[in-house]
Design an enzyme around this catalytic site. Sequence first.
Site, short mmCIF file in Angstrom:
data_model
loop_
_atom_site.label_atom_id
_atom_site.label_comp_id
_atom_site.label_asym_id
_atom_site.label_seq_id
_atom_site.Cartn_x
_atom_site.Cartn_y
_atom_site.Cartn_z
CD GLN A 58 44.54 58.16 27.09
OE1 GLN A 58 44.38 59.36 27.28
NE2 GLN A 58 44.45 57.63 25.88
NE ARG B 74 47.96 68.70 22.86
CZ ARG B 74 47.28 67.85 23.64
NH1 ARG B 74 47.63 66.58 23.68
NH2 ARG B 74 46.26 68.27 24.37
CG HIS C 116 43.67 58.96 15.73
ND1 HIS C 116 44.22 60.14 15.27
CD2 HIS C 116 43.49 59.12 17.06
CE1 HIS C 116 44.36 60.98 16.29
NE2 HIS C 116 43.95 60.39 17.39
N GLY D 174 39.54 63.13 17.73
CA GLY D 174 39.49 63.65 16.37
C GLY D 174 40.84 64.12 15.88
CG HIS E 1 47.39 61.04 13.60
ND1 HIS E 1 47.69 59.80 14.12
CD2 HIS E 1 47.31 61.87 14.68
CE1 HIS E 1 47.80 59.87 15.43
NE2 HIS E 1 47.56 61.12 15.81
#
Length: 290
Positions: free
Chosen positions: A161, A195, A45, A39, A42
């Site tokens: 990741q 962040r 995403h 979530g 921005h």
Amino acid sequence: MAMNAARSLDTVSSVVDLRSRVQAWRADGLRIALVPTMGALHEGHLSLIRRAKTFADKVVVSIFVNPTQFGPTEDFAKYPRQLDEDRFRVAMAGAALVFAPTVEDMYPPGFCTTITVEGPSHGLCGAVRPGHFQGVATVVTKLLLQCLPDVAIFGEKDYQQLQVIRRMVRDLDIPVEIDGAPIVREVDGLAMSSRNAYLSDKERSVANLMYKALHRATLALHDGAPVAEALDTARAEITAAGFGKIDYLDLRDADGLAPLEAFDRPARLFCAAFLGKTRLIDNIPVEPRE
Ligand code: AMP
């Protein structure tokens, strides 16, 4: 019109509801993509959602701030949560469904299974965030099995990741294609991140200098500078820009993420450093000249 799209966007929180939507699409012969997120969406995403639409007929966006990938002193409690605004953005980007489970849905009492991926989890973020990739691998496995998409899209912003997930999907024969999407940046070069909202105006005004330093280092490597020298220069520039602790600044093999002393194959330059209390990460591809 815009508000209507957001209002009519289907949102489910249970696995049963998710599966019934996905099964109905499958019965119609449709291809399904999953975009997992935490979530606070921005443009980075949204680029994943738009990309997913080029691979699939229906795009599912999961929104779940996964507690198990945060360390005890990390920002789980204050991580931005804004489901209504996110739903609006997801609708505008053209996804068909939001899956927003609760922590209790994902980790009911008695939950005791974890997925550990060795190899690409070692070093970089794996070294400074113990348990992080175990949390990521476990929640991504759950999301993939809950949704059973044809393809799942992850950003190169979190390149380690992405490699962990690629390895895990191969090792566990999870029947899904994993696609990696390029990093979306602000105009000054700062990689978009949820962040970034933590940064003060002053911090924000210098945050892009990490990217600038990494970019200069890739140019130096192209020009034949020794790896240690290029990294030392970048480290000094990042510190001079006002960053505090540098968790890592490292050149790694682009595929398996093994450390590289010589720049002799496709690589990636990685950095994680603190600006005030905010930890920023970035990475850039770099290929040796022919
Ligand atoms: P997060 O919500 O931070 O867990 O990110 C969800 C997905 O969006 C991950 O696959 C991220 O790598 C990806 N992502 C986050 N920021 C960016 C960005 N600036 N560019 C491309 N992908 C991103």
